[in-house]
Scaffold this active site. Structure first.
Site: not given
Ligand SMILES: Cc1cc2nc3c(=O)[nH]c(=O)nc-3n(C[C@H](O)[C@H](O)[C@H](O)COP(=O)(O)OP(=O)(O)OC[C@H]3O[C@@H](n4cnc5c(N)ncnc54)[C@H](O)[C@@H]3O)c2cc1C
Length: 483
Positions: A68, A97, A132, A230, A384, A392-393, A427
């Site tokens: 991202g 990933q 951070v 995923c 994510d 969340k992919t 997915c």
């Protein structure tokens, strides 16, 4: 697999440096130049976003240089030519990933999934190789682990999700890859290591060896009670390992022990997965089972099972109450594939940026459509870390990119935010070597990229696309904000 894009195309893509390719060339080489529109790719992903550029001078900070963060960075650089852009992330290595699943299946090696992050972070971007530690949104600044204060006018948070093997009692990351335990998720984003793929391929081979010795091994595949990236990966590993054995006429007692109450939230996909299960030796589904502890030495996994019991008869409603109960269940195994519980990074949880209560507590509190922080309007989220119902992919992060950058530019210009994320999540469910159910959905339900292909149907086409095309598309197009 016999069918694949020509070797010359793949080699050319692998050799070419990302900086040396134009978007058009890259699309042509991958063979999707014209196909991009056919494939229903949203216009905002194809457009050159002339309309969402700004000449303003501003300090823009991106936190996190994974999928991202890099996609946002690439788009920000072209949308904001006069901005002073900084990225904070410790990882010199960038991990693809999704490729870890193909590593687990023995089809990719580590070289397929790693590249230097410097290939994607241009020289005119100030890259602080640190993490951070503190977000201070009231003062528009962050503080890094080494104590450096970095201020910003606008910030994009892209810190991803954290694996928590430590939340399973008795398990440490060191146990993975030994004594029949594996986990394809084992990676370290900060260090850029992807051990999960490697150890899971060794585990596939060890499982085959055990099965060929006569006794059928018991193999458990877990899925936790937290959000995970995923969500299909637990079942991908189940099917691929079962097929790895089946090809040699071997089998095992497979147990899918998942906290979910069903195989998939969308009925068409769930039916298709149930059909695929029937092709293999016994697969037993244990729904509502959450792995809580493990006895590594004696190979016993303990789950908390949630179940329902009939309560007292309610005279007014004229039905029995349903009482939810929990009990602990021990299961012996020979092999176990563990998907760890996951949560947001500590720096986000500890800050004012996370949701303060409810099931999304600690996840970045952004609007599920605009991806703008609900309380700090100069902050946006990608990937994510976002506390939104879906997405969340990596495919979701790709769709977040134009929304985040378009809306950030609008906020900078004092205009209304127009871009909306529709919840797109993808997915690619591998049901055997050579076949994928491409489950694509959004907040409304199924959302296939190619509308005339039944999304619940397992297809060779999607396998070829995922194995051979997506990786070069990721490195050469997505990482450059072109797709
Ligand atoms: C086994 C597996 C299979 C997958 N399969 C698929 C698939 O088939 N399709 C698909 O679309 N997606 C898949 N995914 C999911 C996909 O990889 C992720 O959704 C995607 O990488 C999310 O991007 P991100 O930027 O949010 O997080 P990441 O890519 O994880 O990056 C997060 C970055 O933030 C950095 N960071 C963290 N904390 C801090 C901090 N405090 N300060 C600074 N930097 C920080 C990290 O070092 C890292 O660089 C899979 C993932 C796995 C593990």
């Amino acid at each position: 697999m016999k069918i694949k894009p020509s070797k010359a195309v793949i080699e050319a893509l692998q050799k070419s440096s990302p900086e040396g390719l134009s978007r058009r060339d890259a699309l042509k080489m991958i063979g999707i130049g014209g196909a991009a529109s056919v494939m229903g790719i949203p216009p905002s992903l194809q457009a050159d976003e002339e309309s969402s550029k700004s000449d303003k001078k501003a300090k823009v900070l991106v936190v996190g240089a994974g999928s991202g963060g890099i996609m946002a960075l690439a788009r920000l650089r072209s949308a904001l030519p006069n901005a002073d852009i900084t990225i904070i992330s410790p990882n010199e290595i960038h991990l693809y990933q999704p490729g870890q699943v193909f590593m687990a299946a023995g089809l990719y090696t580590i070289d397929d999934v790693v590249k230097d992050n410097k290939d994607f972070i241009a020289d005119d971007v100030n890259w602080i190789k640190d993490e951070v530690a503190t977000f201070d949104p009231d003062n528009n600044k962050v503080i890094t682990r080494t104590g450096e204060e970095v201020s910003y006018d606008f910030m994009v948070v892209a810190t991803g999700i954290i694996n928590h093997y430590d939340w399973i009692e008795g398990l440490s990351e060191d146990d993975i890859g030994k004594n029949g335990i594996s986990s394809v998720y084992l990676n370290n984003m900060a260090k850029g290591t992807a051990k999960g793929g490697e150890v899971t391929w060794e585990w596939f081979e060890a499982l085959k060896k055990a099965s060929s010795s006569g006794e059928k091994p018991t193999v458990i595949y877990t899925q936790p009670n937290t959000a995970i990236k995923c969500g299909g990966a637990p079942q991908k590993i189940l099917f691929l390992s079962a097929d790895h054995l089946k090809k040699d006429g071997l089998g095992a007692n497979y147990v899918l022990a998942t906290n979910a109450g069903k195989l998939f939230s969308i009925p068409e996909i769930e039916d298709s997965l149930a059909k695929a299960q029937k092709r293999y030796d016994t697969i037993t589904n244990k729904f509502n089972h959450n792995l809580t502890s493990i006895d590594v030495k004696n190979k016993v996994a303990t789950f908390e099972e949630t179940y329902e019991e009939k309560g007292a008869y309610d005279e007014d409603l004229e039905e029995y109450d349903v009482i939810e109960k929990k009990r602990m269940v021990d299961m012996k195994y020979d092999f176990i594939h563990i998907v760890p519980p996951m949560g947001p990074p500590k720096a986000v949880i500890d800050s004012k940026l996370g949701w303060q209560k409810g099931s999304a507590k600690g996840w970045l509190e952004v609007d599920q459509e605009t991806l703008q922080h609900r309380r700090y309007q100069n902050i946006f989220g990608i990937g994510d870390v976002c506390g939104i119902p879906l997405g969340k992919t990596g495919g979701s992060a790709r769709h977040h990119g134009p929304v985040v950058v378009g809306n950030l530019v609008a906020a900078m210009e004092g205009k209304k935010l127009k871009e909306k994320f529709d919840g797109y999540t993808v997915c690619p469910l591998k049901t055997e070597y050579g076949e994928i159910i491409m489950a694509e959905f959004n907040y409304e339900g199924l959302a296939p990229t190619i509308p005339f292909l039944d999304p619940a149907e397992p297809r060779v086409f999607w396998w070829i696309f995922d194995l051979y095309m997506l990786k070069p598309m990721y490195w050469h197009l997505m990482m450059r904000g072109w797709f």
